[in-house]
Design an enzyme around this catalytic site. Structure first.
Site, PDB file in Angstrom:
ATOM      1  N   ALA A  14      12.888  -7.593 105.583  1.00  0.00           N
ATOM      2  CA  ALA A  14      13.936  -7.874 104.932  1.00  0.00           C
ATOM      3  C   ALA A  14      13.932  -9.226 104.450  1.00  0.00           C
ATOM      4  O   ALA A  14      13.965  -9.707 103.243  1.00  0.00           O
ATOM      5  CB  ALA A  14      15.156  -7.754 106.009  1.00  0.00           C
ATOM      6  N   LYS A  36      10.490 -17.715 114.162  1.00  0.00           N
ATOM      7  CA  LYS A  36      10.093 -18.212 115.840  1.00  0.00           C
ATOM      8  C   LYS A  36       8.940 -17.663 116.028  1.00  0.00           C
ATOM      9  O   LYS A  36       8.357 -16.604 115.590  1.00  0.00           O
ATOM     10  CB  LYS A  36      11.080 -17.993 116.695  1.00  0.00           C
ATOM     11  CG  LYS A  36      11.536 -16.248 117.210  1.00  0.00           C
ATOM     12  CD  LYS A  36      12.434 -16.131 118.341  1.00  0.00           C
ATOM     13  CE  LYS A  36      12.558 -14.563 118.458  1.00  0.00           C
ATOM     14  NZ  LYS A  36      13.681 -14.651 119.606  1.00  0.00           N
ATOM     15  N   THR A  42       9.165  -5.316 112.211  1.00  0.00           N
ATOM     16  CA  THR A  42       8.392  -4.501 111.234  1.00  0.00           C
ATOM     17  C   THR A  42       7.178  -4.198 111.751  1.00  0.00           C
ATOM     18  O   THR A  42       6.653  -3.240 111.195  1.00  0.00           O
ATOM     19  CB  THR A  42       8.575  -5.365 109.958  1.00  0.00           C
ATOM     20  OG1 THR A  42       9.934  -5.627 109.655  1.00  0.00           O
ATOM     21  CG2 THR A  42       7.902  -4.602 108.778  1.00  0.00           C
ATOM     22  N   GLN A  46       5.627   2.336 112.948  1.00  0.00           N
ATOM     23  CA  GLN A  46       4.569   3.065 112.853  1.00  0.00           C
ATOM     24  C   GLN A  46       4.907   4.292 111.596  1.00  0.00           C
ATOM     25  O   GLN A  46       3.989   4.513 110.709  1.00  0.00           O
ATOM     26  CB  GLN A  46       4.450   4.034 114.210  1.00  0.00           C
ATOM     27  CG  GLN A  46       3.718   3.204 115.135  1.00  0.00           C
ATOM     28  CD  GLN A  46       3.422   3.773 116.521  1.00  0.00           C
ATOM     29  OE1 GLN A  46       3.794   5.043 116.512  1.00  0.00           O
ATOM     30  NE2 GLN A  46       3.018   3.127 117.627  1.00  0.00           N
ATOM     31  N   GLU A 114       9.626  13.652 109.651  1.00  0.00           N
ATOM     32  CA  GLU A 114      10.077  13.168 110.848  1.00  0.00           C
ATOM     33  C   GLU A 114      11.483  13.923 111.434  1.00  0.00           C
ATOM     34  O   GLU A 114      12.132  14.754 110.579  1.00  0.00           O
ATOM     35  CB  GLU A 114      10.109  11.685 110.860  1.00  0.00           C
ATOM     36  CG  GLU A 114       8.894  10.950 110.682  1.00  0.00           C
ATOM     37  CD  GLU A 114       8.834   9.515 110.761  1.00  0.00           C
ATOM     38  OE1 GLU A 114      10.080   9.136 111.035  1.00  0.00           O
ATOM     39  OE2 GLU A 114       7.828   8.686 110.714  1.00  0.00           O
ATOM     40  N   ASP A 218      19.008 -12.748 118.308  1.00  0.00           N
ATOM     41  CA  ASP A 218      19.260 -14.065 117.864  1.00  0.00           C
ATOM     42  C   ASP A 218      20.292 -14.080 116.716  1.00  0.00           C
ATOM     43  O   ASP A 218      21.443 -14.857 117.040  1.00  0.00           O
ATOM     44  CB  ASP A 218      18.184 -15.087 117.722  1.00  0.00           C
ATOM     45  CG  ASP A 218      17.106 -14.697 118.715  1.00  0.00           C
ATOM     46  OD1 ASP A 218      17.442 -15.021 119.978  1.00  0.00           O
ATOM     47  OD2 ASP A 218      15.903 -14.881 118.460  1.00  0.00           O
ATOM     48  N   HIS A 239      14.504   5.614 121.458  1.00  0.00           N
ATOM     49  CA  HIS A 239      13.437   6.361 120.848  1.00  0.00           C
ATOM     50  C   HIS A 239      13.065   7.359 121.946  1.00  0.00           C
ATOM     51  O   HIS A 239      12.587   6.831 123.060  1.00  0.00           O
ATOM     52  CB  HIS A 239      12.135   5.668 120.520  1.00  0.00           C
ATOM     53  CG  HIS A 239      11.261   6.333 119.364  1.00  0.00           C
ATOM     54  ND1 HIS A 239      10.440   7.188 119.994  1.00  0.00           N
ATOM     55  CD2 HIS A 239      11.070   6.245 118.139  1.00  0.00           C
ATOM     56  CE1 HIS A 239       9.709   7.852 119.168  1.00  0.00           C
ATOM     57  NE2 HIS A 239      10.171   7.214 117.913  1.00  0.00           N
ATOM     58  N   ARG A 286      17.069  11.802 117.151  1.00  0.00           N
ATOM     59  CA  ARG A 286      16.608  10.939 118.243  1.00  0.00           C
ATOM     60  C   ARG A 286      17.658  10.901 119.262  1.00  0.00           C
ATOM     61  O   ARG A 286      17.216  10.849 120.606  1.00  0.00           O
ATOM     62  CB  ARG A 286      16.383   9.592 117.851  1.00  0.00           C
ATOM     63  CG  ARG A 286      15.213   9.578 116.993  1.00  0.00           C
ATOM     64  CD  ARG A 286      14.896   8.223 116.437  1.00  0.00           C
ATOM     65  NE  ARG A 286      13.391   8.302 115.700  1.00  0.00           N
ATOM     66  CZ  ARG A 286      13.037   7.006 115.227  1.00  0.00           C
ATOM     67  NH1 ARG A 286      13.592   5.924 115.266  1.00  0.00           N
ATOM     68  NH2 ARG A 286      11.923   7.208 114.375  1.00  0.00           N
ATOM     69  N   HIS A 347      15.272   1.295 121.232  1.00  0.00           N
ATOM     70  CA  HIS A 347      14.490   1.221 119.810  1.00  0.00           C
ATOM     71  C   HIS A 347      14.985   0.394 118.626  1.00  0.00           C
ATOM     72  O   HIS A 347      14.490  -0.288 117.989  1.00  0.00           O
ATOM     73  CB  HIS A 347      14.215   2.578 119.298  1.00  0.00           C
ATOM     74  CG  HIS A 347      13.129   3.036 118.518  1.00  0.00           C
ATOM     75  ND1 HIS A 347      11.839   2.160 118.235  1.00  0.00           N
ATOM     76  CD2 HIS A 347      13.134   3.293 117.177  1.00  0.00           C
ATOM     77  CE1 HIS A 347      11.300   2.316 117.059  1.00  0.00           C
ATOM     78  NE2 HIS A 347      12.013   3.230 116.363  1.00  0.00           N
ATOM     79  N   ARG A 382      20.696   6.371 113.407  1.00  0.00           N
ATOM     80  CA  ARG A 382      19.878   6.269 112.351  1.00  0.00           C
ATOM     81  C   ARG A 382      18.971   7.271 111.974  1.00  0.00           C
ATOM     82  O   ARG A 382      18.291   7.874 113.211  1.00  0.00           O
ATOM     83  CB  ARG A 382      18.902   4.865 112.510  1.00  0.00           C
ATOM     84  CG  ARG A 382      17.925   4.727 111.500  1.00  0.00           C
ATOM     85  CD  ARG A 382      17.276   3.417 111.877  1.00  0.00           C
ATOM     86  NE  ARG A 382      16.285   3.519 112.941  1.00  0.00           N
ATOM     87  CZ  ARG A 382      15.016   3.810 112.905  1.00  0.00           C
ATOM     88  NH1 ARG A 382      14.240   3.721 111.767  1.00  0.00           N
ATOM     89  NH2 ARG A 382      14.169   3.869 113.991  1.00  0.00           N
ATOM     90  N   SER A 387      15.144   2.872 108.007  1.00  0.00           N
ATOM     91  CA  SER A 387      15.439   1.326 108.352  1.00  0.00           C
ATOM     92  C   SER A 387      14.920   0.530 107.335  1.00  0.00           C
ATOM     93  O   SER A 387      15.287  -0.544 106.988  1.00  0.00           O
ATOM     94  CB  SER A 387      15.205   0.908 109.981  1.00  0.00           C
ATOM     95  OG  SER A 387      13.776   1.615 110.221  1.00  0.00           O
TER      96      SER A 387
END
Length: 524
Positions: A14, A36, A42, A46, A114, A218, A239, A286, A347, A382, A387
């Site tokens: 992003a 940081k 990201t 996989q 998937e 954060d 997950h 999921r 996840h 999701r 994502s």
């Protein structure tokens, strides 16, 4: 004190995508990326990016329907349509920037399927898609001279000014952030015309997670302290298949694509159990697969279930999933011969900082993108590989806003106000040694895959007490990454528990056994 034009906090797909677009569009402006120490979510991705590329067998409506179904009635349909229809164009941009994906014999992207998808539509680079995306984006970032990389800078808090005598709906404006130099321990007040949070997820608030150590929530915590709207925090996606090991913390993810490739889930008795829970078997969404595994573990008193790929072509498996195969082998499991022990792990966060279609938060000049944002795409759960697609599309939307509305962005905050705040934040002396495992154990036991109001109330009481302690520590101790991350973990944990207690209906990734029992009693 330092100034930049555009501040981006976070260096995953992003943040880097937005930085590249802004740098190319505004060559005379400076884009500062604060990141940081550590890795982004990201890099751990996989599976790949879901997008409709084969229009002969697939279509936008199918992808939209699959997304809406996974979201369990809580998606924003207009956002789903936006992301799905814009997605292929954004993906092709990524490919033009040099991202290399697996291709078929006709040099078209090789598409995986998937869980929750009705068609093969997941573009991938073997089983290390995230690493390949970051490689390509990093090359582009280093090509652009007006991008400034502030590595090892931890974002402590946002600089927010309240607007007085304003009749506008937004009554506060973000003017940058306070950054802690993790090498020198000094604090930097970085003023910016706009600030974008691209800080990733919250997985580290749980004892088992597929997220890296940096996923401490954060951005969400900073936004919440600044009084930005935060929603959907009860929807944590677990997950189903993380490699089960003795150690807690970050667990190795075994991609959904392995089940898409044909692997089965078995309990300790060797029974393939998923068809007892959902007609789609191992390719159910999921939330369903994770709860089924949780149920089997409780039923039989087992610490894990098993992923069985021994019936699949070993040579093809090793070619398709080399990282997964080698990692499992190092842990003592040969996927060609052995069942691999797996457990669900925290996840992905489906909620986050509320944003509109242009990634704008409820605070002026503050944007959010990626996992820390709540766009409405995912709803209660999701759909796999949506994502990275969301991050690409919304990074472009935030860029679009800047390209078309930049003259309307004004300066509000004064130099003196920044210095005064900086002095307060650096006037500390003692050291604090946080114990994040206290939060992780509490959240895993009381706010995990299956919850009850009673357990959530216990968690709330203990988290409130820990929060009081950390605020005292924050006031009287030296500002450090560990202290700030611990404070942020407590903030997001309290948001998860608090918004879980407000939900009175099971949806998607949120499952309260007490609510289910109440429904059964009403039916009786």
């Amino acid at each position: 004190m330092k100034k930049t034009n555009f501040l981006i906090i976070g260096s995953g797909i992003a943040g880097l995508t937005l930085a590249i677009k802004l740098a190319e569009r505004f060559p005379k402006k400076t884009i500062s990326i604060a990141t940081k120490a550590g890795q982004s979510n990201t890099g751990y991705a996989q599976g790949g990016i879901a997008a409709v590329l084969n229009e002969q067998e697939d279509c936008f409506q199918k992808h939209i329907d699959d997304t809406l179904r996974a979201g369990d009635g809580l998606c924003k349909p207009e956002i789903v349509e936006k992301v799905i229809t814009e997605g292929p164009k954004r993906l092709r941009e990524l490919m033009q920037w040099g991202a290399q994906f697996d291709m078929d014999t006709q040099q078209s992207p090789l598409l995986n399927r998937e869980g929750g998808h009705s068609e093969n539509r997941v573009v991938h680079h073997k089983d290390t898609t995230g690493r390949e995306i970051l490689r390509a984006l990093t090359v582009q970032v280093h090509r652009l001279k007006n991008i400034e990389l502030l590595t090892n800078f931890f974002a402590v808090d946002l600089m927010v000014q309240n607007l007085q005598n304003s009749t506008a709906e937004n009554t506060s404006v973000c003017r940058g952030a306070y950054l802690l130099n993790q090498i020198t321990g000094t604090l930097l007040a970085l003023e910016a015309e706009t600030t974008t949070l691209a800080t990733g997820g919250v997985g580290q608030v749980y004892a088992h997670t597929t997220n890296p150590d940096t996923a401490t929530g954060d951005g969400i915590a900073m936004a919440h302290r600044a009084k930005a709207k935060v929603s959907g925090m009860e929807f944590i996606q677990f997950h189903p298949t993380a490699l089960h090991g003795k150690d807690k913390g970050t667990s190795f993810l075994i991609s959904e694509a392995v089940r898409g490739f044909g692997a089965f889930l078995r309990n300790a008795k060797g029974e393939r159990f998923m068809l007892d829970y959902d007609g789609r078997g191992e390719l159910a969404s999921r939330d369903i697969v994770s709860r089924a595994i949780h149920s089997e573990m409780l039923k039989h008193g087992d610490a894990c279930v098993y992923l069985d790929a021994t019936h699949l072509a070993a040579k093809h498996f090793k070619t398709k999933f080399p990282n997964i195969y080698n990692t499992c082998l190092k842990s003592g499991f040969d996927i060609a011969k052995d069942w691999v022990p797996v457990v669900p792990a925290a996840h992905y966060l489906c909620g986050g900082i509320e944003v509109d279609a242009f990634g704008q938060t409820s605070i002026k000049n503050l944007f959010a993108c990626g996992e820390c944002s709540f766009t409405g795409l995912h709803g209660a759960n999701r759909l796999a590989s949506n994502s990275l697609l969301e991050a690409l599309v919304f990074a472009h939307s935030i860029f679009d806003y800047h390209a078309n509305s930049l003259p309307n962005i004004k300066q509000f905050i004064s130099f003196e106000a920044i210095i005064e705040k900086e002095q307060v934040m650096t006037a500390n002396g003692r050291e604090f040694h946080p114990e994040p495992q206290r939060i992780q154990e509490l959240m895993s036991n009381n706010a995990g895959i299956v919850r009850t109001d009673a357990e959530l109330q216990k968690a709330k009481k203990q988290l409130d007490q820990l929060a009081e302690e950390v605020e005292i520590a924050y006031t009287f101790n030296t500002i450090s990454t560990g202290l700030c991350e611990y404070r942020n973990m407590l903030t997001v944990a309290r948001l998860i528990v608090g918004q879980s207690l407000l939900r009175k209906e099971n949806k998607g990734g949120y499952y309260n056994a007490q609510l289910e029992n109440n429904i059964k009693k009403e039916l009786i």
